[in-house]
Write a protein that holds these residues in place. Structure first.
Motif, PDB file in Angstrom:
ATOM      1  N   PHE A   5       9.661  -5.447  -3.641  1.00 23.62           N
ATOM      2  CA  PHE A   5       9.447  -4.055  -4.012  1.00 23.62           C
ATOM      3  C   PHE A   5       8.315  -3.482  -3.160  1.00 23.62           C
ATOM      4  CE2 PHE A   5       6.460  -6.455  -6.586  1.00 23.62           C
ATOM      5  CZ  PHE A   5       5.299  -5.680  -6.560  1.00 23.62           C
ATOM      6  N   ALA A   6       8.300  -2.153  -3.056  1.00 21.23           N
ATOM      7  CA  ALA A   6       7.237  -1.472  -2.304  1.00 21.23           C
ATOM      8  C   ALA A   6       7.387   0.030  -2.499  1.00 21.23           C
ATOM      9  CB  ALA A   6       7.299  -1.815  -0.821  1.00 21.23           C
ATOM     10  N   LEU A   7       6.315   0.731  -2.217  1.00 24.24           N
ATOM     11  CA  LEU A   7       6.350   2.183  -2.162  1.00 24.24           C
ATOM     12  C   LEU A   7       7.055   2.583  -0.871  1.00 24.24           C
ATOM     13  CD1 LEU A   7       5.376   4.969  -3.278  1.00 24.24           C
ATOM     14  CD2 LEU A   7       3.312   4.650  -1.881  1.00 24.24           C
ATOM     15  N   ALA A   8       8.143   3.350  -0.988  1.00 20.74           N
ATOM     16  CA  ALA A   8       8.934   3.727   0.181  1.00 20.74           C
ATOM     17  C   ALA A   8       8.532   5.078   0.746  1.00 20.74           C
ATOM     18  CB  ALA A   8      10.422   3.746  -0.174  1.00 20.74           C
ATOM     19  N   SER A   9       7.777   5.856   0.005  1.00 18.99           N
ATOM     20  CA  SER A   9       7.297   7.145   0.492  1.00 18.99           C
ATOM     21  C   SER A   9       5.844   7.005   0.938  1.00 18.99           C
ATOM     22  CB  SER A   9       7.447   8.218  -0.589  1.00 18.99           C
ATOM     23  OG  SER A   9       6.841   7.800  -1.796  1.00 18.99           O
ATOM     24  N   ALA A  10       5.274   8.089   1.451  1.00 18.49           N
ATOM     25  CA  ALA A  10       3.924   8.025   1.994  1.00 18.49           C
ATOM     26  C   ALA A  10       2.885   7.857   0.892  1.00 18.49           C
ATOM     27  CB  ALA A  10       3.632   9.287   2.790  1.00 18.49           C
ATOM     28  N   LEU A  11       1.772   7.223   1.257  1.00 13.38           N
ATOM     29  CA  LEU A  11       0.663   7.074   0.331  1.00 13.38           C
ATOM     30  C   LEU A  11       0.013   8.431   0.064  1.00 13.38           C
ATOM     31  CD1 LEU A  11      -1.024   3.883   1.824  1.00 13.38           C
ATOM     32  CD2 LEU A  11       0.171   4.013  -0.371  1.00 13.38           C
ATOM     33  N   GLY A  12      -0.570   8.571  -1.129  1.00  8.93           N
ATOM     34  CA  GLY A  12      -1.287   9.797  -1.447  1.00  8.93           C
ATOM     35  C   GLY A  12      -0.533  10.664  -2.437  1.00  8.93           C
ATOM     36  N   LYS A  13      -1.199  11.721  -2.871  1.00  8.46           N
ATOM     37  CA  LYS A  13      -0.633  12.616  -3.878  1.00  8.46           C
ATOM     38  C   LYS A  13       0.518  13.420  -3.293  1.00  8.46           C
ATOM     39  CE  LYS A  13      -3.177  16.089  -5.172  1.00  8.46           C
ATOM     40  NZ  LYS A  13      -4.259  16.876  -5.799  1.00  8.46           N
ATOM     41  N   ALA A  14       1.623  13.503  -4.052  1.00  8.38           N
ATOM     42  CA  ALA A  14       2.804  14.236  -3.602  1.00  8.38           C
ATOM     43  C   ALA A  14       3.609  14.667  -4.814  1.00  8.38           C
ATOM     44  CB  ALA A  14       3.650  13.372  -2.672  1.00  8.38           C
TER      45      ALA A  14
END
Length: 428
Positions: A5-14
């Motif tokens: 598993f992993a975050l697939a979008s960019a880091l930070g607030k969105a």
């Protein structure tokens, strides 16, 4: 295989964050967090809860059943609110679950390659698409990601396998009902592939410049207006300007998008003989970077002979148009006169160079194609020696085929035999 598993979008607030899970436990994991059964394929709105039953976030759950997913495995994606705290809590919960681990860099794409969802060129195209900053880079990356280069390589590979099978059949089954003189068809196949390879290898250098960017160096004598022109082109104060000659000692770089082409403009030290040690280093660097640049814009105060380092395709422009009674053909970074025209000229030169671009975009592609081309040239020469040298020609063709297979990341030693037995009724 592990479930990752992993975050697939960019880091930070969105507004939205995408968390991807891939592997055999993807579906079970999603159902455990959602607290209900989920379809193998489709989307569901669900409230995720951690292992203690506390709410994490209400998310859109997208399920992709193998092999119909990016990785070729069962994949689940959570589209959550893009809060740093929300993303952190979901990732932390996943890390606490048995059988799951955080994905390594590029591991989702690696699994897509291993599971036959992408070939090696498409993987490179995906990386280029993610890094694309200009329209030309986007189009080029999309062509590679769509598999256009892989399809071209597959067509070459098919022709070479056909040629090799004809030769192998002549060698191994001389007493059977197979063609005796296969050289006309073999030579036709080889010449077609060789022509394509020559065209593609010729376009690699330009394709690579589109991928990483062109360099355009502004060259001229001290105090001719190079830094002022760079600032005008950049639309900001990128370089220090002064009425004193020799202000620029280092190379100043400004990245620009010219009609979709990525271009880095270089402001260099004024070229002159000097006893100042530091300025001398700057002049030497200016010569070095100017010579290595893809294009040079020479700022001159008079219509002299082409300056040193000049190459066909470079531009020679009169400087300080604001001080001339007639400024036709001149440029001034101070007032902006001629700047738009200069940008148009640079763009036209670079755009004309991209006309020869092909699908291959990297030095690795060029090296593989050159190896294949050398092998085909050797095979053609050996074929002219007659059937006694067919075994050598067949081996040269195999070298060429393997080189092309390495380009897309695939090696299949059984394909040649499959082609032989599919093409001829040998009764074996």
């Amino acid at each position: 295989m592990d479930t990752i598993f992993a975050l697939a979008s960019a880091l930070g607030k969105a507004g939205v964050a995408v968390i991807r899970i891939s592997g055999p436990l993807a579906g079970i994991t999603a159902e455990k967090l959602a607290g209900k059964s989920l379809p193998d394929r489709g989307m569901t709105l669900a409230m995720l809860r951690d292992l203690d039953g506390c709410r994490l976030d209400e998310v859109l759950v997208l399920s992709f059943a193998a092999p119909h997913s990016f990785t070729g495995e069962h994949v689940v994606e959570f589209q959550a609110h893009g809060s740093i705290a929300v993303v952190s809590s979901i990732l932390q919960t996943l890390s606490q679950m048995d059988g799951l681990r955080l994905a390594e860099p590029g591991e989702f794409t690696r699994r897509a390659l291993e599971n036959g969802k992408l070939d090696l060129t498409q993987v490179e195209g995906l990386a280029d698409l993610i890094d694309a900053e200009t329209e030309a880079q986007r189009r080029q990356a999309q062509n590679v990601l769509a598999g256009d280069l892989g399809q071209l390589v597959e067509r070459w590979r098919t022709d070479l396998i056909r040629a090799a099978s004809l030769i192998e059949a002549t060698i191994d089954f001389a007493d059977e009902d197979v063609p005796v003189d296969v050289t006309p068809e073999v030579n036709t196949l080889l010449s077609g592939v060789q022509a394509d390879l020559q065209r593609e290898t010729a376009g690699v250098q330009i394709a690579e410049r589109i991928r990483v960017g062109f360099e355009v160096a502004i060259i001229g004598a001290p105090n001719v207006g190079k830094s002022t022109l760079l600032n005008a082109l950049a639309g900001r104060q990128a370089a220090i300007t002064s009425e004193h000659a020799g202000t620029t000692r280092d190379v100043i770089e400004v990245r620009m998008d010219l009609a979709g082409l990525p271009v880095t403009l270089l402001d260099t030290a004024g070229i002159r003989d000097t006893v100042d040690e530091v300025e001398g280093l700057g002049v030497a660097l200016a010569r070095q970077r100017g010579q290595a640049a893809d294009m040079r814009v020479f700022l001159v105060e008079n219509n002299d002979l082409p300056p040193p380092l000049y190459s066909p395709g470079d531009l020679v422009v009169l400087s300080k148009a604001d001080t001339r009674p007639v400024n036709t053909g001149a440029v001034s970074g101070l007032t902006g006169v001629g700047v738009d025209e200069l940008i148009a000229q640079i763009t036209d030169v670079l755009r004309n160079r991209t006309a020869s671009v092909g699908l291959a975009t990297r030095e690795r592609h060029r090296a593989a194609m050159m190896t294949a081309q050398s092998a085909l040239t050797a095979a053609t020469e050996v074929l002219s020696q007659g059937p006694d040298a067919y075994d050598i020609a067949a081996e040269e063709l195999n070298i060429g085929i393997r080189a092309l297979e390495s380009l897309v990341g695939r090696i299949d030693v059984e394909t040649l035999l499959d082609e032989i037995f599919a093409s001829f009724c040998l009764g074996k």
